[in-house]
Scaffold this active site. Sequence first.
Site, PDB file in Angstrom:
ATOM      1  N   GLU A 168     -11.415  -0.093  -8.977  1.00 22.81           N
ATOM      2  CA  GLU A 168     -12.459  -0.523  -8.031  1.00 22.81           C
ATOM      3  C   GLU A 168     -13.742   0.261  -8.253  1.00 22.81           C
ATOM      4  O   GLU A 168     -13.720   1.467  -8.460  1.00 22.81           O
ATOM      5  CB  GLU A 168     -11.975  -0.349  -6.586  1.00 22.81           C
ATOM      6  CG  GLU A 168     -13.029  -0.764  -5.553  1.00 22.81           C
ATOM      7  CD  GLU A 168     -12.464  -0.936  -4.144  1.00 22.81           C
ATOM      8  OE1 GLU A 168     -11.312  -1.383  -4.002  1.00 22.81           O
ATOM      9  OE2 GLU A 168     -13.194  -0.619  -3.187  1.00 22.81           O
TER      10      GLU A 168
ATOM     11  N   ASP B  43      -7.610   3.186  -6.996  1.00 25.17           N
ATOM     12  CA  ASP B  43      -8.872   3.047  -6.271  1.00 25.17           C
ATOM     13  C   ASP B  43      -9.577   4.402  -6.231  1.00 25.17           C
ATOM     14  O   ASP B  43      -9.323   5.244  -5.379  1.00 25.17           O
ATOM     15  CB  ASP B  43      -8.594   2.531  -4.854  1.00 25.17           C
ATOM     16  CG  ASP B  43      -9.876   2.378  -4.044  1.00 25.17           C
ATOM     17  OD1 ASP B  43     -10.966   2.716  -4.572  1.00 25.17           O
ATOM     18  OD2 ASP B  43      -9.801   1.929  -2.887  1.00 25.17           O
TER      19      ASP B  43
ATOM     20  N   SER C 202       0.868  -1.181   0.000  1.00 22.30           N
ATOM     21  CA  SER C 202       0.000   0.000   0.000  1.00 22.30           C
ATOM     22  C   SER C 202       0.907   1.234   0.000  1.00 22.30           C
ATOM     23  O   SER C 202       2.129   1.109   0.187  1.00 22.30           O
ATOM     24  CB  SER C 202      -0.859  -0.001   1.271  1.00 22.30           C
ATOM     25  OG  SER C 202       0.003   0.120   2.403  1.00 22.30           O
TER      26      SER C 202
ATOM     27  N   HIS D  29     -12.314  -4.587   4.648  1.00 22.66           N
ATOM     28  CA  HIS D  29     -10.934  -4.752   5.112  1.00 22.66           C
ATOM     29  C   HIS D  29     -10.876  -4.964   6.629  1.00 22.66           C
ATOM     30  O   HIS D  29     -11.777  -4.560   7.345  1.00 22.66           O
ATOM     31  CB  HIS D  29     -10.103  -3.504   4.760  1.00 22.66           C
ATOM     32  CG  HIS D  29      -9.896  -3.328   3.290  1.00 22.66           C
ATOM     33  ND1 HIS D  29     -10.414  -2.275   2.585  1.00 22.66           N
ATOM     34  CD2 HIS D  29      -9.230  -4.089   2.395  1.00 22.66           C
ATOM     35  CE1 HIS D  29     -10.059  -2.378   1.309  1.00 22.66           C
ATOM     36  NE2 HIS D  29      -9.352  -3.479   1.163  1.00 22.66           N
ATOM     37  N   GLY D  30      -9.802  -5.593   7.079  1.00 22.86           N
ATOM     38  CA  GLY D  30      -9.542  -5.695   8.512  1.00 22.86           C
ATOM     39  C   GLY D  30     -10.106  -6.943   9.172  1.00 22.86           C
ATOM     40  O   GLY D  30     -10.520  -7.890   8.498  1.00 22.86           O
TER      41      GLY D  30
ATOM     42  N   ASP E 176      -1.173  -1.575  -3.995  1.00 20.76           N
ATOM     43  CA  ASP E 176      -2.513  -1.803  -3.467  1.00 20.76           C
ATOM     44  C   ASP E 176      -3.171  -0.452  -3.129  1.00 20.76           C
ATOM     45  O   ASP E 176      -2.579   0.368  -2.418  1.00 20.76           O
ATOM     46  CB  ASP E 176      -2.369  -2.653  -2.184  1.00 20.76           C
ATOM     47  CG  ASP E 176      -3.678  -3.225  -1.698  1.00 20.76           C
ATOM     48  OD1 ASP E 176      -4.578  -3.452  -2.526  1.00 20.76           O
ATOM     49  OD2 ASP E 176      -3.798  -3.474  -0.476  1.00 20.76           O
TER      50      ASP E 176
ATOM     51  N   ASP F 271      -4.298  -9.652   3.733  1.00 20.37           N
ATOM     52  CA  ASP F 271      -3.310  -8.923   4.529  1.00 20.37           C
ATOM     53  C   ASP F 271      -3.537  -9.237   6.012  1.00 20.37           C
ATOM     54  O   ASP F 271      -2.644  -9.701   6.736  1.00 20.37           O
ATOM     55  CB  ASP F 271      -3.466  -7.414   4.246  1.00 20.37           C
ATOM     56  CG  ASP F 271      -2.403  -6.583   4.920  1.00 20.37           C
ATOM     57  OD1 ASP F 271      -1.564  -7.140   5.642  1.00 20.37           O
ATOM     58  OD2 ASP F 271      -2.397  -5.346   4.745  1.00 20.37           O
TER      59      ASP F 271
ATOM     60  N   HIS G   8     -11.388  -8.096  -2.556  1.00 23.84           N
ATOM     61  CA  HIS G   8     -10.642  -7.452  -1.462  1.00 23.84           C
ATOM     62  C   HIS G   8     -11.252  -7.872  -0.125  1.00 23.84           C
ATOM     63  O   HIS G   8     -12.351  -8.413  -0.087  1.00 23.84           O
ATOM     64  CB  HIS G   8     -10.736  -5.924  -1.591  1.00 23.84           C
ATOM     65  CG  HIS G   8      -9.807  -5.372  -2.622  1.00 23.84           C
ATOM     66  ND1 HIS G   8      -8.753  -4.555  -2.320  1.00 23.84           N
ATOM     67  CD2 HIS G   8      -9.773  -5.546  -3.969  1.00 23.84           C
ATOM     68  CE1 HIS G   8      -8.102  -4.239  -3.434  1.00 23.84           C
ATOM     69  NE2 HIS G   8      -8.713  -4.825  -4.449  1.00 23.84           N
ATOM     70  N   GLY G   9     -10.531  -7.596   0.933  1.00 27.79           N
ATOM     71  CA  GLY G   9     -11.061  -7.892   2.269  1.00 27.79           C
ATOM     72  C   GLY G   9     -11.329  -9.365   2.433  1.00 27.79           C
ATOM     73  O   GLY G   9     -12.364  -9.775   2.962  1.00 27.79           O
TER      74      GLY G   9
HETATM   75  P1  13P Z   1      -7.954  -8.130   4.474  1.00 28.43           P
HETATM   76  O1  13P Z   1      -7.951  -6.981   5.427  1.00 28.43           O
HETATM   77  O2  13P Z   1      -9.212  -8.928   4.585  1.00 28.43           O
HETATM   78  O3  13P Z   1      -6.747  -8.996   4.604  1.00 28.43           O
HETATM   79  O4  13P Z   1      -7.957  -7.526   2.982  1.00 28.43           O
HETATM   80  C1  13P Z   1      -6.781  -7.025   2.423  1.00 28.43           C
HETATM   81  C2  13P Z   1      -7.034  -6.268   1.163  1.00 28.43           C
HETATM   82  O5  13P Z   1      -8.100  -6.253   0.590  1.00 28.43           O
HETATM   83  C3  13P Z   1      -5.885  -5.511   0.618  1.00 28.43           C
HETATM   84  O6  13P Z   1      -6.237  -4.794  -0.531  1.00 28.43           O
HETATM   85  O1  G3H Z   2      -6.366  -2.715   1.904  1.00 23.95           O
HETATM   86  C1  G3H Z   2      -5.617  -2.400   2.805  1.00 23.95           C
HETATM   87  C2  G3H Z   2      -4.417  -3.222   3.072  1.00 23.95           C
HETATM   88  O2  G3H Z   2      -4.670  -4.145   4.090  1.00 23.95           O
HETATM   89  C3  G3H Z   2      -3.217  -2.336   3.369  1.00 23.95           C
HETATM   90  O3  G3H Z   2      -3.311  -1.760   4.606  1.00 23.95           O
HETATM   91  O4  G3H Z   2      -2.766   0.676   4.363  1.00 23.95           O
HETATM   92  O5  G3H Z   2      -2.413  -0.550   6.545  1.00 23.95           O
HETATM   93  O6  G3H Z   2      -0.903  -0.965   4.583  1.00 23.95           O
HETATM   94  P1  G3H Z   2      -2.290  -0.564   5.043  1.00 23.95           P
HETATM   95 ZN    ZN Z   3      -8.162  -3.915  -0.463  1.00 21.68          ZN
END
Ligand code: 13P
Ligand code: G3H
Ligand code: ZN
Length: 308
Positions: free
Chosen positions: A135, A104, A50, A181-182, A82, A256, A211-212
């Site tokens: 996206e 994005d 990212s 995400h998360g 990303d 991630d 994603h996510g």
């Molecule tokens: P997660 O937070 O579910 O791992 O998703 C990561 C993601 O979409 C990065 O672009």
């Molecule tokens: O989509 C988000 C990814 O998990 C990257 O997260 O911005 O904390 O590196 P970050």
């Molecule tokens: Zn993502």
Amino acid sequence: MPLEILGKMYQKANREYYAIGQFNFSNLEFLQAIIDAAEESKSPVIVACSTGAIKYGGLRNLVALTRTMAEKASVPVSLHLDHGTKLDDIKMCVDGGFTSVMIDGSHHPLDENIRLTRDAVQYSHSHGGITVEAELGRLGGIEDDIKVDAHHACLTDPDEAVRFVKESGCDALAVAVGTSHGAYKFKGESKIDFDRIAVIKKRLGIPLVLHGASSVDPESVAIINQFGGKIEDAKGLDKDSYAKAIKNGINKVNIDTDLRLKWTAVVRKTLQEKPNEFDPRNVLGPARDAVKAVVKEKMKLLGSAGKA
Ligand code: 13P
Ligand code: G3H
Ligand code: ZN
């Protein structure tokens, strides 16, 4: 092998109905874990940074590390940006040696998202034929929304997707189908709109991206909490979600959080169980091995193992 343009990997994945994992990193150990996992699994792999990761690790450092490791590997490795949000992010990464980028613009109105994505595509395609993911729609848990209609307005609309891809020229599309995400994706059951993936895929035919997509392993969360952490009510995707999403047209799956959780679990446990330890290699080494095991497991679930 030299770093590979992601578009080449997509063609085979799209044809053979599997997904390539995108695994995020910002340090040496995560990158080693991911590329070693790919090598041992004979899997193609996407390693991603990212803009936050780039700020943390330094663009030239991260590119140099990835190039060096990819050159030694016998499997294809693509280096991806990303969630770039500005054209400058795209230019920085394309010029800096990335072989795939994501723009994005999903937070912008449709026309502006199209304009921004088109500019990103023009720049990337004319500089080495770099692949662009875009996206459309907003990520978010389905049951989190009180108003169902308002929620559906956030998921990717198939008609808009057709116009978006035609006018922007993007190579792959990240779709909003209920994930976020998360570590806190769902309040109850994991709920993903698989039918929407199928409809969009049928209309577009291009690679779709989920994603996510972390499953938020309850065991990692329990270890984190047992060793002094505080992560409550975390919930990710059911394990069979990957197979269903891929069957309906997903070719790239972004992970991630699962790596971060495993990492944290092992680091917390090691530090508590070995109070005399202060050699970082003896703390980060076991965490790196555990992250590698997670990546290998994902590669099996995504069907990319054995495809390199
Ligand atoms: P997660 O937070 O579910 O791992 O998703 C990561 C993601 O979409 C990065 O672009
Ligand atoms: O989509 C988000 C990814 O998990 C990257 O997260 O911005 O904390 O590196 P970050
Ligand atoms: Zn993502």
